[in-house]
Design an enzyme around this catalytic site. Structure first.
Site, mmCIF file in Angstrom:
data_model
loop_
_atom_site.group_PDB
_atom_site.id
_atom_site.type_symbol
_atom_site.label_atom_id
_atom_site.label_comp_id
_atom_site.label_asym_id
_atom_site.label_seq_id
_atom_site.Cartn_x
_atom_site.Cartn_y
_atom_site.Cartn_z
ATOM 1 N N ILE A 1 19.134 57.810 12.986
ATOM 2 C CA ILE A 1 18.924 59.155 13.509
ATOM 3 C C ILE A 1 19.116 59.082 15.019
ATOM 4 C CG2 ILE A 1 17.460 60.045 11.654
ATOM 5 C CD1 ILE A 1 15.021 59.385 13.248
ATOM 6 N N ASP A 2 19.393 60.218 15.605
ATOM 7 C CA ASP A 2 19.787 60.265 17.002
ATOM 8 C C ASP A 2 18.643 59.950 17.952
ATOM 9 O OD1 ASP A 2 21.600 61.010 19.178
ATOM 10 O OD2 ASP A 2 20.294 62.739 19.419
ATOM 11 N N LYS A 3 19.025 59.595 19.158
ATOM 12 C CA LYS A 3 18.073 59.303 20.227
ATOM 13 C C LYS A 3 17.047 60.415 20.380
ATOM 14 C CE LYS A 3 18.026 58.821 25.277
ATOM 15 N NZ LYS A 3 18.870 58.692 26.506
#
Length: 349
Positions: free
Chosen positions: A159-161
């Site tokens: 999952i993204d930052k």
């Protein structure tokens, strides 16, 4: 590591982590060790790499994990999961970074990721990542994390930052293979909560549009509803709360493409709140003047990231074979954001 890849948000984009090669053994095939048979089938792949994948449990024949000395039989259905362009895990330095561990046993670890934390090292993010923290955690537990024993530190999705929420990692190669197949087959239960711009007219719906890189801006993605290019992508959504100018929605991923939720929501006219890459960090509903603008700017400060949280994660446990489901509470920034909008519309009414 590809710098461009580090700047994108793979919402559970397991397809970029693993690929699947499947074969059916010919009727006239003589008995032959499966590692030799695969070596002849897979161009450019060394026999040693094939043996490593088999040892890690990434090969099944007729649905069963086999060893390198298995002899292929006519009609066998062979499935090999393999890594594609893996992040460089050879330079990961263990770092004592606090982790919110939701669940852990001998096979898996489930973590509730905080915002502003990159999942794996890459250009510009060599330290402070989730894998740096995992490396430290595994080091203390004396878990062997070389790529043969545990490919890419057990990471099977990302999952993204700036997306918060649940992520699972494997603690054994066999568990990694088991989970990778579930993500690849789209059988993992994934639900996200997002705040989006606009008042949604329907209570629920489905977005079915292929996704591919944007033809001009290679850091973002675009929808292709006719399916002419890109990868098949389906998102189911339903309204949780309407707040006039924004709506709280739940998104259930049927597939897991890069930027899927962000692209699909913008495609139907409801860009995620404060999603800078998709123009959600400006006023898209309401006036751009006066107190309303000041209010929205304050909301951007309260939640200084894309308003997206991976709330639910469910899968078949690789050891027990039982279905497990994990839930996480909304993070404080999204909770405060929603409460601020609730107060605003109560005053307006």
């Amino acid at each position: 590591m590809n710098e461009e890849l580090d700047n994108i948000t793979p919402e559970e984009n397991s397809e970029s982590l693993y690929e699947r090669s499947s074969f059916v053994v010919d009727k006239g095939q003589d008995l032959l060790r499966i590692d030799k048979w695969l070596h002849a089938k897979l161009a450019g792949v060394t026999r040693n790499k094939i043996q490593q994948s088999i040892a890690a449990g990434f090969l099944t024949v007729n649905g069963q994990i086999v060893k390198s000395n298995y002899k292929v039989h006519p009609g066998d259905q062979v499935l090999l999961m393999s890594l594609t362009a893996p992040p460089d895990t050879s330079e990961i330095v263990p770092e004592n970074i606090p982790l919110e561990i939701v669940y852990e046993d001998d096979a898996v670890i489930v973590i509730n990721k905080k915002p502003n934390m990159v999942v794996h090292p890459g250009v510009g993010n060599y330290t402070g990542t989730l894998l740096n923290a995992i490396a430290y955690h595994f080091q203390k537990a004396n878990i062997n994390t070389d790529d043969e024993a545990l490919p890419r530190y057990g990471m099977v999705h990302r999952i993204d930052k700036n997306t918060t929420g649940l992520i699972v990692l494997a603690k054994t190669a066999v568990a990694a293979a088991h989970l990778a197949k579930q993500f690849f087959d789209h059988t993992v239960h994934r639900r996200y909560v997002a705040v989006v711009w606009g008042d949604m007219e329907e209570e629920e719906g489905t977005v079915n549009a292929h996704i591919a890189r944007h033809p001009r801006n290679r850091k973002i993605f675009a929808p292709f509803p006719e399916g002419e290019i890109g990868k098949h992508a389906i998102t189911h959504w339903k309204v949780l709360e309407k707040l006039n100018y924004v709506t709280v929605v739940e998104c259930r991923l049927e597939t897991g493409r890069t930027h899927q939720i962000r692209v699909h929501m913008k495609y139907i006219g409801h860009t995620l709140f404060n999603d800078a890459e998709y123009d959600g960090n400006r006023i898209l509903k309401g006036t751009v003047y006066g107190k309303y603008k000041q209010f929205v700017d304050n909301c951007f400060e309260i939640c200084p990231r894309v308003a997206l949280h991976a709330k639910s994660l469910g899968f078949i446990h690789p050891t027990t074979g039982e279905e497990v489901l994990f839930e996480s509470e909304l993070p404080e920034d999204m909770t405060q954001l929603i409460q601020k909008w609730e107060k605003y519309i109560s005053y307006a009414n």
